[in-house]
Write a protein that holds these residues in place. Structure first.
Motif, PDB file in Angstrom:
ATOM      1  N   SER A   3       0.808  -1.220   0.000  1.00 32.85           N
ATOM      2  CA  SER A   3       0.000   0.000   0.000  1.00 32.85           C
ATOM      3  C   SER A   3       0.841   1.271   0.000  1.00 32.85           C
ATOM      4  CB  SER A   3      -0.948  -0.001   1.197  1.00 32.85           C
ATOM      5  OG  SER A   3      -0.246  -0.216   2.395  1.00 32.85           O
ATOM      6  N   ASP A   4       2.152   1.141  -0.015  1.00 31.42           N
ATOM      7  CA  ASP A   4       2.975   2.344   0.016  1.00 31.42           C
ATOM      8  C   ASP A   4       3.137   2.999  -1.355  1.00 31.42           C
ATOM      9  OD1 ASP A   4       4.547   0.239  -0.824  1.00 31.42           O
ATOM     10  OD2 ASP A   4       6.341   0.922   0.208  1.00 31.42           O
ATOM     11  N   TRP A   5       2.522   2.438  -2.388  1.00 33.10           N
ATOM     12  CA  TRP A   5       2.556   3.054  -3.710  1.00 33.10           C
ATOM     13  C   TRP A   5       1.947   4.452  -3.656  1.00 33.10           C
ATOM     14  CZ3 TRP A   5      -2.057   4.635  -5.659  1.00 33.10           C
ATOM     15  CH2 TRP A   5      -3.204   4.059  -5.118  1.00 33.10           C
ATOM     16  N   ASP A   8       4.383   7.260  -3.442  1.00 33.55           N
ATOM     17  CA  ASP A   8       4.999   7.640  -4.717  1.00 33.55           C
ATOM     18  C   ASP A   8       4.100   8.610  -5.479  1.00 33.55           C
ATOM     19  OD1 ASP A   8       7.181   5.985  -4.205  1.00 33.55           O
ATOM     20  OD2 ASP A   8       6.293   4.292  -5.291  1.00 33.55           O
ATOM     21  N   VAL A   9       2.801   8.337  -5.459  1.00 39.10           N
ATOM     22  CA  VAL A   9       1.853   9.216  -6.143  1.00 39.10           C
ATOM     23  C   VAL A   9       1.850  10.601  -5.492  1.00 39.10           C
ATOM     24  CG1 VAL A   9      -0.604   9.585  -6.653  1.00 39.10           C
ATOM     25  CG2 VAL A   9       0.402   7.313  -6.934  1.00 39.10           C
ATOM     26  N   ASP A  12       4.909  12.495  -6.497  1.00 41.39           N
ATOM     27  CA  ASP A  12       4.780  13.013  -7.864  1.00 41.39           C
ATOM     28  C   ASP A  12       3.880  14.251  -7.902  1.00 41.39           C
ATOM     29  OD1 ASP A  12       6.421  11.017  -8.819  1.00 41.39           O
ATOM     30  OD2 ASP A  12       4.778   9.783  -9.599  1.00 41.39           O
ATOM     31  N   LEU A  13       2.782  14.205  -7.166  1.00 39.34           N
ATOM     32  CA  LEU A  13       1.878  15.356  -7.112  1.00 39.34           C
ATOM     33  C   LEU A  13       2.557  16.575  -6.489  1.00 39.34           C
ATOM     34  CD1 LEU A  13      -1.437  13.584  -6.076  1.00 39.34           C
ATOM     35  CD2 LEU A  13      -0.952  14.679  -8.285  1.00 39.34           C
ATOM     36  N   LYS A  14       3.339  16.337  -5.433  1.00 38.52           N
ATOM     37  CA  LYS A  14       4.052  17.445  -4.797  1.00 38.52           C
ATOM     38  C   LYS A  14       5.077  18.041  -5.758  1.00 38.52           C
ATOM     39  CE  LYS A  14       7.082  18.876  -1.171  1.00 38.52           C
ATOM     40  NZ  LYS A  14       8.163  18.505  -0.304  1.00 38.52           N
ATOM     41  N   ASP A  30       2.509  17.382   1.542  1.00 40.17           N
ATOM     42  CA  ASP A  30       3.425  16.913   2.594  1.00 40.17           C
ATOM     43  C   ASP A  30       2.632  16.401   3.793  1.00 40.17           C
ATOM     44  OD1 ASP A  30       5.981  17.196   1.558  1.00 40.17           O
ATOM     45  OD2 ASP A  30       6.197  19.269   2.260  1.00 40.17           O
ATOM     46  N   ASP A  31       1.623  17.180   4.201  1.00 37.62           N
ATOM     47  CA  ASP A  31       0.785  16.774   5.332  1.00 37.62           C
ATOM     48  C   ASP A  31       0.051  15.475   5.018  1.00 37.62           C
ATOM     49  OD1 ASP A  31       1.614  19.093   6.591  1.00 37.62           O
ATOM     50  OD2 ASP A  31      -0.257  20.184   6.215  1.00 37.62           O
ATOM     51  N   THR A  32      -0.439  15.374   3.798  1.00 40.62           N
ATOM     52  CA  THR A  32      -1.158  14.173   3.376  1.00 40.62           C
ATOM     53  C   THR A  32      -0.239  12.955   3.388  1.00 40.62           C
ATOM     54  OG1 THR A  32      -2.623  15.522   2.018  1.00 40.62           O
ATOM     55  CG2 THR A  32      -2.561  13.162   1.527  1.00 40.62           C
ATOM     56  N   ALA A  33       1.013  13.136   2.987  1.00 44.99           N
ATOM     57  CA  ALA A  33       1.980  12.035   3.003  1.00 44.99           C
ATOM     58  C   ALA A  33       2.230  11.561   4.434  1.00 44.99           C
ATOM     59  CB  ALA A  33       3.287  12.456   2.337  1.00 44.99           C
ATOM     60  N   ILE A  34       2.266  12.493   5.381  1.00 44.26           N
ATOM     61  CA  ILE A  34       2.454  12.116   6.791  1.00 44.26           C
ATOM     62  C   ILE A  34       1.276  11.282   7.276  1.00 44.26           C
ATOM     63  CG2 ILE A  34       2.574  13.036   9.148  1.00 44.26           C
ATOM     64  CD1 ILE A  34       4.176  15.413   7.911  1.00 44.26           C
ATOM     65  N   VAL A  35       0.072  11.707   6.913  1.00 42.74           N
ATOM     66  CA  VAL A  35      -1.122  10.944   7.288  1.00 42.74           C
ATOM     67  C   VAL A  35      -1.079   9.549   6.657  1.00 42.74           C
ATOM     68  CG1 VAL A  35      -3.643  10.810   7.053  1.00 42.74           C
ATOM     69  CG2 VAL A  35      -2.550  12.976   7.655  1.00 42.74           C
TER      70      VAL A  35
END
Length: 73
Positions: A3-5, A8-9, A12-14, A30-35
């Motif tokens: 589920s860590d794909w 990567d998405v 790419d968006l950032k 960045d905040d979303t990646a932390i969540v």
């Protein structure tokens, strides 16, 4: 399931947001990646805990009814 794909998405968006002068979106990503990292880790821990519990319930495991629980005196 891997589920860590999603990380990567989000990366790419950032990258896109940064390259296109969208700093607020980049920060939000960045905040979303932390969540996402926190939820993936929690899911992984839950899955590992369930796997460990299933092993203990198998015949010969260390759970109730496993080896050593025969009550021989």
């Amino acid at each position: 399931m891997r589920s860590d794909w999603i990380l990567d998405v989000l990366t790419d968006l950032k990258t896109f947001a940064t390259a296109n002068d969208l700093p607020v979106l980049a920060e939000q990503l960045d905040d979303t990646a932390i969540v996402a990292l926190a939820e993936i880790a929690a899911l992984h821990e839950k899955t590992q805990g369930e796997t460990q519990h299933e092993r203990q319930l198998e015949p010969g495991g260390s759970g109730i009814g496993g080896a050593g629980a025969g009550g021989h005196a």
